[in-house]
Design an enzyme around this catalytic site. Structure first.
Site, PDB file in Angstrom:
ATOM      1  N   ASP A  10      20.402  -4.911   3.902  1.00 44.71           N
ATOM      2  CA  ASP A  10      20.379  -3.789   2.965  1.00 44.71           C
ATOM      3  C   ASP A  10      19.658  -2.561   3.526  1.00 44.71           C
ATOM      4  OD1 ASP A  10      20.995  -2.669   0.428  1.00 44.71           O
ATOM      5  OD2 ASP A  10      18.965  -3.053  -0.263  1.00 44.71           O
TER       6      ASP A  10
ATOM      7  N   GLU B  89      13.338   6.184   6.726  1.00 44.36           N
ATOM      8  CA  GLU B  89      12.515   7.368   6.484  1.00 44.36           C
ATOM      9  C   GLU B  89      11.657   7.684   7.703  1.00 44.36           C
ATOM     10  OE1 GLU B  89      10.304   7.596   2.853  1.00 44.36           O
ATOM     11  OE2 GLU B  89      11.871   6.595   1.682  1.00 44.36           O
TER      12      GLU B  89
ATOM     13  N   ALA C  90       0.837  -1.205   0.000  1.00 46.52           N
ATOM     14  CA  ALA C  90       0.000   0.000   0.000  1.00 46.52           C
ATOM     15  C   ALA C  90       0.868   1.250   0.000  1.00 46.52           C
ATOM     16  CB  ALA C  90      -0.926  -0.002   1.215  1.00 46.52           C
TER      17      ALA C  90
ATOM     18  N   ASP D  58      10.941  -1.167   2.105  1.00 48.60           N
ATOM     19  CA  ASP D  58      11.859  -1.918   1.232  1.00 48.60           C
ATOM     20  C   ASP D  58      12.508  -3.097   1.972  1.00 48.60           C
ATOM     21  OD1 ASP D  58      11.330  -0.227  -0.899  1.00 48.60           O
ATOM     22  OD2 ASP D  58      12.937   1.154  -0.346  1.00 48.60           O
TER      23      ASP D  58
END
Length: 532
Positions: free
Chosen positions: A399, A404, A331, A419
């Site tokens: 990774d 954010e 989403a 991610d």
């Protein structure tokens, strides 16, 4: 001669006494501890297995963590019992208007402008398609429902999490993403920003090079589609660096469920879906560049690839069978114009080169310098980084180069766990360096620790919770059994790391009460070492 015999007998007696005291007696004590039950009714300990001798990590009321024998033996949904546990029903601070990301009027006005812009775009595109007559365009009727699940999800975002524990919009949003008609497909914004350029000199390719699409539903909801690149049983090759690993759609799905089970609620809802890439992507896209990368394989399957394929050979086409292709749908968060976010480098970022190493990889006291830097010198930011490292360790994701946050919530806002597609690559490998924020800073939120201990108990075993949660996804099974078992093993390693910190520094220094104790109050490890 007698004096020599007496001396020899005295020496042997002393050696035997030392052996009994320092070797045999500790072993007997350990055997006794192991024979004690892991969880007795009314005990304040969540898990004796996860508690150092002499330390009571969970010194809270029995009503909070006590489990009755009936609760652990009854049948039914283990996941429902987990979410009904007091640890998953702790009262959060009252959420006022300032603690909410968006106000209803604000979001409504923003969406109306987006709908008007879309309708204008569709009118122009339809006229152009008729004029060219060589474009097959399927148009679906679009309807904006003010009570749509994606709008309610956006309105539910607050200072503490993306959604509340009992938010009915989230399960409805998952169902919508799984079943709702796809009205349009396009490249993601980062792919568009590249404009097809591909710098082959870069070791790590920009985000837009990864094969993913933005899908718009008939109720104007948007989801990011990541297609299947690997089969469930396939693993990351041993010779692959973490920064060139495949992005796995099932890892995105599993990460959302793990985030919810850990009660972080920092991953946007993700659902699996079987997409017809001809009827639901190729025939509904308005982007000529996207149409141009579709082709039919020798096996008569429909395939497509990223725009950079023939320049750098870094991405490979994915194909349906003949048109159906598995993928994850994540989403979308509210647009940046209405809910700005900033991307911040992870202090424990890895070296994205073939030979380099970062400071944290060679300096065991690296956390001391992090604690002196803004915004990690106060508040909860560093504790949130440690939460994120535990989450990544459980999935095996190396990774995490950036994180954010929503700018509205400032330094005290939560971190977005976005991610996650490079997790669950190798089930037999536990990359302990992912836990460096925990092991170097020796700090953890009390609420995080309590839930980890709960998930280490047989009645609420993490792998069982994940297995049951993932069964609700239409692409089930999402993870193979070895990956589920690996999470249990890694969870115990996290608890072991915390135990070692507590033994070294003490419970008060390691276990931090949420939203109260500043990280600055916890002295540096160098200072602690000197004090000892």
């Amino acid at each position: 001669m007698r004096r020599d015999r007496l001396l020899l007998a005295t020496t042997l007696t002393a050696i035997l006494s030392a052996d009994l005291y320092f070797i045999l007696l500790p072993k007997l004590r350990n055997i006794r501890r192991r024979s004690e039950p892991l969880c007795s009714c009314g005990s304040n300990n969540l898990s004796r297995d996860a508690t150092p001798p002499g330390l009571n990590w969970t010194s809270v009321s029995p009503q909070l963590v006590g489990l009755t024998r009936r609760e652990t033996k009854d049948g039914g949904s283990k996941l429902e019992k987990l979410f009904s546990h007091p640890l998953y029903n702790i009262q959060t601070p009252a959420v006022g208007p300032e603690e909410k990301l968006l106000q209803e009027e604000q979001l409504s006005e923003y969406v109306k402008k987006k709908v008007t812009r879309w309708e204008r775009h569709m009118k122009l595109y339809s006229e152009a398609a008729v004029a060219l007559s060589n474009i097959t365009l399927i148009q679906h009727k679009m309807t904006l429902d003010p009570k749509a699940s994606w709008l309610r999800f956006h309105l539910g975002i607050n200072r503490y999490a993306l959604y509340s524990r009992d938010d009915p919009a989230v399960p409805q949003l998952l169902r919508d993403m799984q079943r709702m008609t796809i009205a349009n497909a396009d490249y993601t914004q980062d792919e568009k920003a590249l404009k097809g350029a591909c710098d082959c000199s870069q070791v790590v390719k920009p985000s837009g090079h990864h094969l993913k699409l933005a899908l718009k539903m008939t109720n104007y909801a948007k989801a990011m589609f990541k297609p299947m690149r690997q089969q469930r049983h396939e693993e990351t090759p041993e010779d692959f660096f973490y920064f060139v690993d495949f992005q796995r759609h099932n890892a995105e799905i599993a990460a959302f469920h793990l985030d919810r089970i850990l009660d972080f609620r920092r991953v946007p809802p993700v659902a699996g879906r079987l997409v017809n890439i001809t009827g639901e992507v190729l025939e509904v896209t308005h982007t000529e560049d996207l149409r141009a990368v579709f082709f039919t394989s020798p096996a008569n399957n429909t395939c497509f690839f990223a725009k950079c394929l023939y320049v750098c050979k870094t991405e490979y086409a994915v194909c349906g069978t003949p048109d159906l292709l598995e993928g994850s749908l994540s989403a979308y968060l509210p647009g940046l114009t209405i809910a700005p976010r900033i991307s911040i480098p992870n202090p424990w970022i890895r070296s994205y080169s073939f030979t380099g190493r970062e400071e944290w990889e060679v300096n065991p006291f690296y956390c001391d310098s992090v604690k002196q830097m803004y915004p990690y010198n106060s508040g909860n930011r560093l504790l949130n980084i440690i939460d994120m490292s535990i989450f990544d360790f459980l999935t095996g994701n190396m990774d995490r180069h950036h994180y954010e946050i929503f700018t509205k919530f400032g330094d005290e806002g939560f971190l977005l766990h976005l991610d996650n597609a490079r997790g669950f690559g190798r089930h037999a490998q536990d990359v302990m360096s992912i836990l460096a924020p925990l092991t170097q800073c020796c700090m953890i939120k009390r609420s995080t620790l309590l839930r980890l201990q709960l998930l280490a108990q047989p009645a609420f075993r993490l792998s069982d919770m994940m297995r049951e949660s993932l069964q609700g996804d239409p692409l089930w099974p999402i993870l193979t059994e070895p990956h589920l078992q690996a999470m249990d093993r890694r969870l115990h390693k996290v608890l072991k790391a915390v135990r070692q910190c507590v033994r070294r520094l003490g419970e008060d220094e390691v276990i931090i009460k949420d939203f109260v104790k500043s990280t600055a109050e916890s002295g540096t490890s160098t200072e602690r070492k000197k004090s000892r």
